[in-house]
Design an enzyme around this catalytic site. Structure first.
Site, mmCIF file in Angstrom:
data_model
loop_
_atom_site.group_PDB
_atom_site.id
_atom_site.type_symbol
_atom_site.label_atom_id
_atom_site.label_comp_id
_atom_site.label_asym_id
_atom_site.label_seq_id
_atom_site.Cartn_x
_atom_site.Cartn_y
_atom_site.Cartn_z
ATOM 1 N N CYS A 80 92.098 92.068 -44.833
ATOM 2 C CA CYS A 80 93.095 92.752 -45.447
ATOM 3 C C CYS A 80 93.247 94.201 -45.522
ATOM 4 C CB CYS A 80 93.358 92.232 -46.974
ATOM 5 S SG CYS A 80 93.078 90.368 -46.934
ATOM 6 N N ASP A 112 89.159 88.902 -52.160
ATOM 7 C CA ASP A 112 89.258 87.588 -52.889
ATOM 8 C C ASP A 112 88.638 86.622 -52.176
ATOM 9 O OD1 ASP A 112 90.516 89.082 -55.034
ATOM 10 O OD2 ASP A 112 92.197 87.907 -55.013
ATOM 11 N N CYS A 153 95.164 93.888 -49.829
ATOM 12 C CA CYS A 153 94.493 92.766 -50.618
ATOM 13 C C CYS A 153 95.459 92.369 -51.754
ATOM 14 C CB CYS A 153 92.988 92.752 -50.820
ATOM 15 S SG CYS A 153 92.644 91.114 -50.951
ATOM 16 N N ASP A 154 95.285 91.381 -52.479
ATOM 17 C CA ASP A 154 96.129 90.999 -53.894
ATOM 18 C C ASP A 154 96.429 92.007 -54.648
ATOM 19 O OD1 ASP A 154 95.226 88.740 -52.273
ATOM 20 O OD2 ASP A 154 95.145 87.440 -53.716
ATOM 21 N N CYS A 226 95.967 87.923 -46.040
ATOM 22 C CA CYS A 226 95.896 86.453 -45.937
ATOM 23 C C CYS A 226 97.431 85.772 -45.620
ATOM 24 C CB CYS A 226 95.158 85.912 -47.174
ATOM 25 S SG CYS A 226 93.400 86.339 -47.333
ATOM 26 N N GLU A 479 89.620 83.439 -60.176
ATOM 27 C CA GLU A 479 90.379 82.431 -59.222
ATOM 28 C C GLU A 479 89.536 81.517 -58.932
ATOM 29 O OE1 GLU A 479 92.077 84.180 -55.858
ATOM 30 O OE2 GLU A 479 93.544 85.416 -56.897
ATOM 31 N N SER A 504 94.175 80.813 -57.032
ATOM 32 C CA SER A 504 94.324 82.087 -55.819
ATOM 33 C C SER A 504 95.831 81.433 -55.456
ATOM 34 C CB SER A 504 93.500 81.557 -54.624
ATOM 35 O OG SER A 504 94.117 82.108 -53.343
#
Length: 592
Positions: A80, A112, A153-154, A226, A479, A504
């Site tokens: 990511c 993650d 990423c997130d 992702c 998560e 997640s």
């Protein structure tokens, strides 16, 4: 000490001297409004010496070039983020080609997927706040005139936006882009979520070891976030709907030439923001946050977005609550057939025009506010007016007349198990009401061990409860994709999962998270017992255990809070400062 959220005091942030907007110098608009405090005159000779050493070429550049921070969440070891430094270099060069000075700097990240199901996951959510702190710190301390943040990423995306709201200098975000889908010769199309579901199938004897290994080796074919409508893509599309990125940023894939072109256009856009004095708090509004929520519902996005939108609203002093989220969910259908619960990957959206085409459709339908301002200097409607219209023959985005679900999949539940709220992800494919016997675990590892041993009865309706995994109790609100993915992979359709932790964006099934108060803080979830009957109702938006209020009170009177797992280091600070999930799990909601 964090407050009880009864009243929120407006933010008090450091004020910095700057040249007034509109000031002209030698017939040109002054854009180096903050950096010129250091670079003009002789009040800060040490600062000027350091800047010459760092790359300022001459006195003309010192005095007149706007200085723009280029913040990347780059680190190796995670697809990511591993390409973001190169994107940052492209942005920096484009800035300097137009006479600006670009200063690259970096902040941290957490993968993650790598930390999923292990202790590393406890560091994930707090990385959002470290990222925000890092960007705010460097932007303010270095007197940058503007900022371009490049996220992967997130937690990267909300971290960038929270920082924007704090320093409030012209800013935009570039999303690093989504990964391509993987392919297994044995299984077919695969992605990161497939790995966790395949693991569940393997544990229950439904998949061979060699097939599992083939999935693992082929799930992630290169750089990018992702690839389903997981948290990274949920936040990227939501933030694009807020007008904080260039059109198409969220669905331009990581390895595409278009992503490099976007980096060049980002430099052009930040100049427009500076010339027009477009600041983050002009763009982060209740209207733009509602756009983000509409996007999340339509695209069947991640429950993590609830935490992040609440935190963004807090950082910008916007009144925004769980009730707003449920209000939007009530009126917005699920239209996107995207993974984890659907068929397609986010990269596939490029084939139908990308997210600009989706926004064009949603604006025309009256679901998205197209009149909000954006980082281009135009309205959102103007940004997407030339995007191709969605082909009626495509099936990635359903028509309003044939939704996947007629209202949002994210439901805000309350009841005697969650008096302060909980967040459910109910697409409708798994039903809308579930009742079963509680099976309680005080940490996710215990549930995973039971799944690994095949000891979850496939015949009896069971509500698996994982507690003491909230923001404080976890700490870090980890998560639980490893357990939710294993349940789906094992085919345990009679099982629901509830937690004071979170899931997640790749999780799906009958899942409820973000339960408030969390167990560590004495919420009723702390006294749920094995065998208690639990009902999850997405029609009435309730989460209840079949236990009387009197019995709950008796149980709570005998309950004693366990010692916090951590009392030193970054997680120790986090556990002490963090607020509850229903207010975004922020760290700076103080009494005074």
């Amino acid at each position: 000490m964090a407050n009880k959220h009864s009243e929120k005091e407006p933010s008090r942030l450091l004020e910095f001297s700057s040249v007034p907007y509109g000031t002209m110098k030698s017939g040109k608009l002054v854009l180096n409004r903050f950096s010129s405090i250091l670079t003009n005159g002789h009040d800060f000779p040490g600062a000027q010496a350091m800047l010459y050493a760092a790359g300022i070429e001459n006195e003309e550049q010192m005095q007149n070039a706007p200085q723009v921070g280029v913040a990347t969440m780059w680190f190796e070891g995670n697809p990511c983020n591993m390409h973001l430094l190169d994107l940052g270099r492209t942005v920096k060069q484009a800035l300097e080609n137009q006479g600006f000075k670009g200063w690259q700097f970096n902040t941290i990240g957490v993968s993650d997927a790598i930390t999923m199901g292990n202790q590393g996951m406890r560091f994930s959510l707090q990385s959002r706040d470290i990222i925000a702190d890092s960007i705010e710190t460097t932007t303010c301390a270095q007197h940058h005139d503007a900022n371009i943040s490049i996220a992967g990423c997130d937690k990267n995306m909300p971290g960038c936006v929270i920082a924007m709201a704090r320093h409030n200098r012209p800013s935009l975000m570039v999303y690093g882009g989504s990964i391509k889908g993987g392919h297994s010769e044995r299984i077919g199309p695969v992605n990161i979520s497939t790995c966790f579901e395949a693991h569940g199938a393997f544990m229950y004897g439904k998949l061979s070891e060699s097939d599992l290994e083939d999935v693992v080796k082929n799930a992630c074919p290169g750089p990018g976030g992702c690839g389903g409508m997981y948290t990274a893509n949920t936040m990227a599309t939501g933030i694009e709907a807020m007008g904080l990125t260039l059109p198409g940023s969220s669905t331009t894939t990581a390895e595409s030439p278009a992503k490099l072109r976007e980096c060049v256009r980002a430099a052009e856009a930040i100049k427009i923001c500076m010339e027009k004095d477009i600041k983050p708090r002009d763009l982060i509004t209740k209207a733009s946050l509602e756009n983000a929520l509409v996007s999340t519902m339509v695209m069947c996005g991640s429950t993590n977005s609830v935490l992040h939108y609440l935190a963004i609203a807090h950082s910008a002093d916007i009144e925004f609550t769980l009730d707003d989220i449920q209000r939007v969910s009530n009126k917005v259908p699920v239209l996107a057939d995207l993974k984890p619960s659907g068929k397609y990957m986010v990269a596939d959206l490029a084939d139908i025009g990308g997210f600009p085409s989706v926004l064009k459709f949603l604006i025309h339908a009256g679901l998205i506010n197209g009149d909000i301002p954006t980082v281009t200097g135009k309205t959102l409607r103007e940004n997407v007016q030339d995007a191709p219209s969605l082909d009626p023959g495509q099936d990635m985005i359903r028509p309003l007349s044939d939704p996947i679900k007629e209202s949002g999949h994210i439901r805000i539940l309350r009841g005697n198990l969650a008096p302060g709220g909980a967040v459910a992800k109910i697409t409708g494919k798994e039903g809308r009401r579930f009742t079963g016997k509680a099976m309680v675990f005080d940490k996710e590892e215990d549930l995973i061990a039971k799944l690994h041993d095949g000891k979850i009865d496939p015949e009896e309706n069971t509500v698996l409860c994982v507690r003491y995994e909230g923001p404080k109790g976890g700490p870090g609100m980890p998560e639980q994709l490893k357990s939710s993915g294993a349940i789906m992979g094992a085919g345990l359709r009679n099982v629901a999962l509830i937690t004071d932790g979170r899931y997640s964006g790749a999780s799906h099934g009958f899942i409820v998270g973000h339960i408030v108060p969390e167990a560590q803080c004495g919420g009723p979830i702390a006294v749920l017992k094995d065998g208690d009957i639990v009902t999850i109702d997405a029609e009435t938006n309730e989460l209840n255990m079949d236990v009387s209020e009197e019995e709950i009170a008796v149980r709570l009177s005998k309950w004693k809070a366990p010692r916090l797992k951590v009392n030193r280091g970054t997680l120790g600070k986090y556990a002490y400062l963090v607020g509850d999930a229903s207010h975004g799990a922020v760290l700076d909601m103080f009494d005074s």
